[in-house]
Scaffold this active site. Structure first.
Site, mmCIF file in Angstrom:
data_model
loop_
_atom_site.group_PDB
_atom_site.id
_atom_site.type_symbol
_atom_site.label_atom_id
_atom_site.label_comp_id
_atom_site.label_asym_id
_atom_site.label_seq_id
_atom_site.Cartn_x
_atom_site.Cartn_y
_atom_site.Cartn_z
ATOM 1 C CD GLU A 47 -2.370 1.270 2.849
ATOM 2 O OE1 GLU A 47 -3.434 1.893 2.963
ATOM 3 O OE2 GLU A 47 -1.823 0.679 3.808
ATOM 4 C CG ASN A 110 -4.943 3.886 0.176
ATOM 5 O OD1 ASN A 110 -4.220 3.310 -0.621
ATOM 6 N ND2 ASN A 110 -4.717 3.868 1.480
ATOM 7 C CE LYS A 127 -7.354 1.251 3.654
ATOM 8 N NZ LYS A 127 -6.103 1.717 4.297
ATOM 9 C CD GLU A 146 -5.606 4.893 5.581
ATOM 10 O OE1 GLU A 146 -6.176 4.595 4.506
ATOM 11 O OE2 GLU A 146 -5.084 4.058 6.328
ATOM 12 C CB CYS A 172 -4.321 -1.279 4.542
ATOM 13 S SG CYS A 172 -3.590 -1.032 6.192
ATOM 14 C CG ASN A 197 1.844 1.606 4.383
ATOM 15 O OD1 ASN A 197 2.570 2.568 4.236
ATOM 16 N ND2 ASN A 197 1.735 0.669 3.449
#
Length: 312
Positions: A47, A110, A127, A146, A172, A197
């Site tokens: 990621e 993402n 994501k 995020e 993730c 991550n």
């Protein structure tokens, strides 16, 4: 005839805030070459593989924030990765921060892509399950913003026919949610690629954070087994800008067994001979969705949820 995909997980050690994209891409190319040298035809990167994990900071300058995103893929700095893939005849999964103009406005996601052996992009995923917060939290050494810097993905959980199989992607925190695997499992997915991550202090509760490594593997192994699919999990790990991040990149078989695992907190390649037909045994027996899954019962449960008294 067996459908074997020799697959590599390309774990990455820390990326410093000062590290340039070109330098980072050189690391990716080196990992790709090592993977190819060990017989891999598909390599899974992590990621946000091109930059440090910038959501750990509050960034109020928009130009600075934009500098972490890719406006095109490939771009000038990432083209060497595609060129090397074409030269070596190896495909790859790559996670990155994506900036696009859609619906007449700037949008940030993402994102990950799957690239075939010819260097062509097969598919894109954004994501869905964004962790963290939209605003800085008091008392935290590192933020997890995020929700501030990305929108939830708007492409769903599609699958693609590539590498002689049915391939899926997630990123993730998606790995913790059973819906992620099940939506792809219902489409016959045979390999799920994901980069992560993950810091050790991501919840702020020591009892939960102390189980970070256990939960990391638990979620991927359960997803693999319950959906009869290979799962390739690739970490960005080590101490990155003061944040301690989880490693233990793994390749998980449809049995739920870990068949390869990284042992360092640095750039490291692990590989496995992934037989895509192995999942068929589970889909035809324990997890034969057509015979054993009962979607009508699930619908009734959802419809009747109002009849369940709330907890005191």
């Amino acid at each position: 005839m067996a459908r074997i995909v020799h697959t590599a997980s390309a774990q990455m050690g820390p990326i410093a805030k000062s590290e340039t994209r070109r330098d980072t891409v050189k690391r990716l190319v080196a990992l790709m070459r090592e993977a190819k040298g060990r017989g891999a035809e598909l390599v899974v990167f992590t990621e946000l593989a091109l930059v440090t994990f910038f959501p750990r900071w509050l960034i109020e300058d928009e130009a600075e924030l934009d500098s972490y995103y890719e406006r095109q893929m490939p771009g000038p700095d990432t083209q060497p990765l595609f060129d090397e893939a074409r030269k070596l005849g190896i495909g790859f999964y790559l996670g990155y921060a994506e900036l696009v103009v859609e619906d007449g406005r700037k949008r940030r996601f993402n994102t990950s892509i799957l690239v075939d052996r010819s260097g062509g992009i097969v598919g894109k995923y954004r994501k869905v399950h964004l962790p963290g917060h939209a605003a800085p939290q008091p008392g935290r050494r590192h933020q997890h913003l995020e929700k501030r810097y990305f929108e939830p993905g708007n492409l769903g959980f599609p699958v693609w026919r590539a590498f002689d199989g049915v391939m899926g992607m997630c990123i993730c925190n998606d790995r913790r949610w059973p819906e992620t695997y099940r939506v792809m499992g219902l489409q016959g997915v045979e390999m799920v690629m994901l980069g992560y991550n993950t810091p050790y202090d991501h919840t702020g509760h020591p009892d939960i954070d102390g189980l970070t490594q256990f939960h990391n593997h638990l979620s991927m192994q359960a997803g693999a087994y319950q959906n009869a699919t290979w799962v390739i999990g690739t970490a960005k790990c080590g101490i990155e800008e003061g944040s301690n991040m989880v490693g233990q990149s793994v390749i998980v078989a449809p049995s739920g067994e870990i068949v390869a695992m990284a042992v360092s907190l640095e750039d490291e390649i692990i590989t496995a001979r992934c037989d895509l037909d192995l999942g068929r045994r589970y889909r035809e027996t324990i997890f034969d969705f057509a015979r054993h899954r009962e979607p009508e019962a699930y619908r009734l449960i959802v419809e009747r949820k109002g009849a369940v008294p709330p907890a005191a």
